[in-house]
Design a protein around this motif. Structure first.
Motif, PDB file in Angstrom:
ATOM      1  N   UNK A 209     -11.001  -1.754 -12.195  1.00  0.00           N
ATOM      2  CA  UNK A 209      -9.908  -0.999 -11.593  1.00  0.00           C
ATOM      3  C   UNK A 209      -8.630  -1.234 -12.392  1.00  0.00           C
ATOM      4  N   UNK A 210      -7.894  -0.163 -12.713  1.00  0.00           N
ATOM      5  CA  UNK A 210      -6.676  -0.230 -13.506  1.00  0.00           C
ATOM      6  C   UNK A 210      -5.529   0.417 -12.721  1.00  0.00           C
ATOM      7  N   UNK A 216      -1.075   0.565 -16.445  1.00  0.00           N
ATOM      8  CA  UNK A 216      -2.512   0.888 -16.459  1.00  0.00           C
ATOM      9  C   UNK A 216      -3.388  -0.312 -16.799  1.00  0.00           C
ATOM     10  N   UNK A 217      -2.882  -1.517 -16.604  1.00  0.00           N
ATOM     11  CA  UNK A 217      -3.674  -2.693 -16.939  1.00  0.00           C
ATOM     12  C   UNK A 217      -4.696  -3.034 -15.854  1.00  0.00           C
ATOM     13  N   UNK A 218      -5.658  -3.875 -16.230  1.00  0.00           N
ATOM     14  CA  UNK A 218      -6.760  -4.258 -15.363  1.00  0.00           C
ATOM     15  C   UNK A 218      -6.262  -5.071 -14.169  1.00  0.00           C
ATOM     16  N   UNK A 219      -6.716  -4.709 -12.959  1.00  0.00           N
ATOM     17  CA  UNK A 219      -6.331  -5.463 -11.765  1.00  0.00           C
ATOM     18  C   UNK A 219      -7.546  -6.007 -11.017  1.00  0.00           C
ATOM     19  N   UNK A 220      -8.736  -5.492 -11.339  1.00  0.00           N
ATOM     20  CA  UNK A 220      -9.949  -6.023 -10.704  1.00  0.00           C
ATOM     21  C   UNK A 220     -11.157  -5.702 -11.569  1.00  0.00           C
ATOM     22  N   UNK A 221     -12.129  -6.617 -11.575  1.00  0.00           N
ATOM     23  CA  UNK A 221     -13.388  -6.410 -12.279  1.00  0.00           C
ATOM     24  C   UNK A 221     -14.510  -7.000 -11.434  1.00  0.00           C
TER      25      UNK A 221
END
Length: 242
Positions: A209-210, A216-221
């Protein structure tokens, strides 16, 4: 049984983000400069807090950057620490990898890897002490962490990456937007773009999730293997650096 499954969690951490850059892919949408940042994440397994991860993007010199990833995960008697470091250039609107270093220590065998990308006298890749290979626009194991946000900001819905992974093997990822979601992470509630990472011949399934409001950086994986969750990485802190 739980301890055995935890051993796979570090592979999820590496995936992370496991994504891509440096060479020439998607370069038309790369800006003249990149936003430096320091992001911190909390790692979860079976709902428990099991560790942390950090990603930093720093400008070393005009048009030269360093991307650093580190993580520490432990549960029961198992532990895993990982470190990735990339140096790359922004040339003519393209992300060009120069050097990649990887180290891992903890339960099981320790490992390390160095990858050099050289354009002179001809495009070559040198992996640790192995013989050099032709460089056919591959990137390193982690530059995707910068390129995916750039492509999402440009409105892209599908991306493909060819890279050298942390084992020194050539790999390909297909990344596709699957929708938009409002999610809750330790950092707060965010509107996000959700993507799916597709690997060749793998039973692992990864979603990322970005957040547009955080460059627009990654907030969840989140990653699954054979339908079982391997790990869940969630943003706890994000600091843009001027």
């Amino acid at each position: 049984m739980q301890a055995t499954k935890l051993h796979f969690f570090p592979k999820f951490i590496v995936t992370v983000m496991l994504m891509i850059f440096g060479f020439t892919a998607h370069a038309d949408d790369v800006p003249e400069s990149l936003v430096q940042f320091h992001a911190k994440y909390t790692a979860y397994k079976w709902g428990d807090d099991v560790g942390t991860a950090e990603i930093k993007l720093q400008e070393l010199a005009p048009q030269q950057y360093a991307l650093t990833y580190s993580s520490e995960v432990s549960k029961f008697f198992l532990s895993d620490e990982r470190f990735e470091y990339s140096v790359f250039h922004l040339r003519g609107g393209k992300l060009v990898p120069a050097e990649y270093r990887y180290k891992r220590k903890g339960t099981g065998r320790d490992s390390s890897l160095t990858v050099q990308f050289s354009q002179q006298p001809e495009p070559t890749i040198t992996i640790s002490d192995q013989a050099s290979l032709p460089w056919n626009n591959e990137t390193d194991n982690q530059l995707y962490r910068i390129d995916v946000p750039l492509q999402l900001a440009a409105g892209k819905r599908s991306m493909a990456y060819h890279f050298i992974n942390y084992r020194g093997e050539p790999k390909t990822y297909q990344i596709d937007v699957v929708g938009e979601e409002n999610i809750e992470v330790p950092f707060g509630r965010l509107d996000t773009i959700k993507v799916k990472i597709v690997r060749q011949a793998s039973s692992r399934e990864t979603f990322a999730w970005f957040a547009p409001t955080l460059d627009y950086n990654l907030v969840r994986l989140q990653q699954f293997k054979d339908g079982q969750e391997q790990g869940d990485l969630k943003l706890s802190s994000y600091i843009p650096v001027n």
